[in-house]
Design a protein around this motif. Structure first.
Motif, PDB file in Angstrom:
ATOM      1  N   TYR A  77       1.053  -1.376  -0.069  1.00 43.21           N
ATOM      2  CA  TYR A  77      -0.003  -0.116  -0.050  1.00 43.21           C
ATOM      3  C   TYR A  77       0.363   1.301   0.766  1.00 43.21           C
ATOM      4  CZ  TYR A  77      -3.297  -3.922   1.092  1.00 43.21           C
ATOM      5  OH  TYR A  77      -3.773  -4.801   1.120  1.00 43.21           O
ATOM      6  N   ARG A  78       0.760   1.875  -0.701  1.00 40.84           N
ATOM      7  CA  ARG A  78       1.545   2.607  -1.194  1.00 40.84           C
ATOM      8  C   ARG A  78       1.429   4.031   0.289  1.00 40.84           C
ATOM      9  NH1 ARG A  78       1.487   7.866  -4.369  1.00 40.84           N
ATOM     10  NH2 ARG A  78      -0.674   7.754  -4.939  1.00 40.84           N
ATOM     11  N   GLU A  79       0.073   4.410  -0.181  1.00 40.03           N
ATOM     12  CA  GLU A  79       0.141   5.494   0.690  1.00 40.03           C
ATOM     13  C   GLU A  79       0.663   5.106   2.411  1.00 40.03           C
ATOM     14  OE1 GLU A  79      -3.730   7.296  -0.301  1.00 40.03           O
ATOM     15  OE2 GLU A  79      -3.432   8.120  -1.949  1.00 40.03           O
ATOM     16  N   PRO A  80       0.330   4.121   2.989  1.00 39.99           N
ATOM     17  CA  PRO A  80       0.236   4.108   4.450  1.00 39.99           C
ATOM     18  C   PRO A  80       2.188   4.009   4.577  1.00 39.99           C
ATOM     19  CG  PRO A  80      -1.496   2.602   3.869  1.00 39.99           C
ATOM     20  CD  PRO A  80      -0.786   3.832   2.361  1.00 39.99           C
ATOM     21  N   ILE A  81       3.232   3.532   3.631  1.00 44.73           N
ATOM     22  CA  ILE A  81       4.192   3.577   3.715  1.00 44.73           C
ATOM     23  C   ILE A  81       4.954   5.041   3.312  1.00 44.73           C
ATOM     24  CG2 ILE A  81       6.240   2.214   1.643  1.00 44.73           C
ATOM     25  CD1 ILE A  81       4.677  -0.297   1.257  1.00 44.73           C
ATOM     26  N   LEU A  82       4.396   5.446   1.868  1.00 41.21           N
ATOM     27  CA  LEU A  82       4.797   6.889   2.144  1.00 41.21           C
ATOM     28  C   LEU A  82       4.813   7.453   3.594  1.00 41.21           C
ATOM     29  CD1 LEU A  82       3.574   8.153  -1.440  1.00 41.21           C
ATOM     30  CD2 LEU A  82       6.346   6.885  -1.113  1.00 41.21           C
ATOM     31  N   ARG A  83       3.581   7.499   4.325  1.00 39.23           N
ATOM     32  CA  ARG A  83       3.134   8.720   5.344  1.00 39.23           C
ATOM     33  C   ARG A  83       4.429   7.906   6.130  1.00 39.23           C
ATOM     34  NH1 ARG A  83      -2.261   7.587   4.291  1.00 39.23           N
ATOM     35  NH2 ARG A  83      -1.909   5.704   5.384  1.00 39.23           N
ATOM     36  N   VAL A  84       4.809   6.831   6.606  1.00 40.27           N
ATOM     37  CA  VAL A  84       5.982   6.386   7.655  1.00 40.27           C
ATOM     38  C   VAL A  84       7.219   6.521   7.282  1.00 40.27           C
ATOM     39  CG1 VAL A  84       4.279   4.606   8.532  1.00 40.27           C
ATOM     40  CG2 VAL A  84       5.863   3.778   7.020  1.00 40.27           C
ATOM     41  N   CYS A  85       7.584   6.569   6.362  1.00 40.86           N
ATOM     42  CA  CYS A  85       8.973   6.967   5.504  1.00 40.86           C
ATOM     43  C   CYS A  85       9.285   8.547   5.264  1.00 40.86           C
ATOM     44  CB  CYS A  85       9.007   6.480   4.246  1.00 40.86           C
ATOM     45  SG  CYS A  85       8.931   4.876   4.261  1.00 40.86           S
ATOM     46  N   ARG A  86      10.743   9.064   5.304  1.00 42.28           N
ATOM     47  CA  ARG A  86      11.274  10.899   5.510  1.00 42.28           C
ATOM     48  C   ARG A  86      11.467  10.721   4.395  1.00 42.28           C
ATOM     49  NH1 ARG A  86      13.603  10.658  10.336  1.00 42.28           N
ATOM     50  NH2 ARG A  86      13.067   8.183  10.655  1.00 42.28           N
ATOM     51  N   SER A  87      11.493   9.848   3.366  1.00 45.10           N
ATOM     52  CA  SER A  87      13.260  10.161   2.631  1.00 45.10           C
ATOM     53  C   SER A  87      12.591   8.596   1.236  1.00 45.10           C
ATOM     54  CB  SER A  87      14.012  10.282   2.981  1.00 45.10           C
ATOM     55  OG  SER A  87      14.904   8.354   3.050  1.00 45.10           O
ATOM     56  N   ARG A  88      13.191   9.296   0.281  1.00 46.08           N
ATOM     57  CA  ARG A  88      13.088   7.936  -1.163  1.00 46.08           C
ATOM     58  C   ARG A  88      13.689   7.025  -0.906  1.00 46.08           C
ATOM     59  NH1 ARG A  88      11.467   7.676  -6.226  1.00 46.08           N
ATOM     60  NH2 ARG A  88      12.903   5.993  -7.399  1.00 46.08           N
ATOM     61  N   GLU A  89      14.947   6.964  -0.291  1.00 40.44           N
ATOM     62  CA  GLU A  89      15.388   5.556   0.704  1.00 40.44           C
ATOM     63  C   GLU A  89      15.123   5.092   1.624  1.00 40.44           C
ATOM     64  OE1 GLU A  89      16.604   9.198   0.611  1.00 40.44           O
ATOM     65  OE2 GLU A  89      18.113   8.576  -1.032  1.00 40.44           O
ATOM     66  N   GLU A  90      14.430   5.941   2.141  1.00 42.12           N
ATOM     67  CA  GLU A  90      13.450   5.008   3.845  1.00 42.12           C
ATOM     68  C   GLU A  90      12.415   4.449   2.503  1.00 42.12           C
ATOM     69  OE1 GLU A  90      11.795   6.448   7.551  1.00 42.12           O
ATOM     70  OE2 GLU A  90      12.924   7.457   7.274  1.00 42.12           O
ATOM     71  N   VAL A  91      12.212   4.707   2.134  1.00 39.80           N
ATOM     72  CA  VAL A  91      11.003   3.724   1.072  1.00 39.80           C
ATOM     73  C   VAL A  91      11.453   3.062   0.528  1.00 39.80           C
ATOM     74  CG1 VAL A  91       9.026   4.256  -1.022  1.00 39.80           C
ATOM     75  CG2 VAL A  91       9.712   6.204   0.649  1.00 39.80           C
ATOM     76  N   GLU A  92      12.196   2.790  -0.041  1.00 37.91           N
ATOM     77  CA  GLU A  92      13.295   1.512  -1.239  1.00 37.91           C
ATOM     78  C   GLU A  92      13.025   1.010  -0.175  1.00 37.91           C
ATOM     79  OE1 GLU A  92      16.488   3.254  -3.479  1.00 37.91           O
ATOM     80  OE2 GLU A  92      14.734   4.383  -3.972  1.00 37.91           O
TER      81      GLU A  92
END
Length: 119
Positions: A77-92
């Motif tokens: 799930y894109r939006e929840p993952i993005l919400r808990v991350c602060r940077s692109r590296e953290e998203v990866e």
């Protein structure tokens, strides 16, 4: 991160790269499991954020897929993952971790053991 920071196409590409980086034996074991990305997760228990889920029957609890049945699937799930991350590296990193966690469930590994393994 804000959901506008990474659109669905970019997120799906990141998921595809994370999957492609898995060992060949994992990819082979997951060959008949659909990998899906959605913007939002279904409702979760209060106080919990659902980043992904495995929907199906773990490999340890079944034989071959029944003809005509829907395939097992892993959803991220894109939006929840993005919400808990602060940077692109953290998203990866988070996408890789959630993907591995849900693959663990597909292989029959329980929640407690996955947490012990760092997933």
């Amino acid at each position: 991160m804000d959901s506008d920071t990474m659109d669905l196409d970019a997120f799906e590409e990141l998921v595809s790269r994370s999957y492609a980086a898995l060992p060949a034996w994992v990819q082979e074991a997951m060959a008949d499991v659909a990998l899906l990305v959605d913007d939002r997760s279904p409702p979760a228990e209060p106080g919990h954020v659902l980043l992904g889920r495995f929907v199906g029957v773990p490999r340890t609890r079944r034989g071959r897929r029944i003809p005509g049945s829907l395939p097992d699937r892993i959803e991220l799930y894109r939006e929840p993952i993005l919400r808990v991350c602060r940077s692109r590296e953290e998203v990866e990193e988070r996408v890789s971790m959630v993907l591995r966690h849900e693959i663990g469930h597909a292989l029959g590994i329980g929640e407690a053991r996955l947490r012990e393994l760092g997933y």
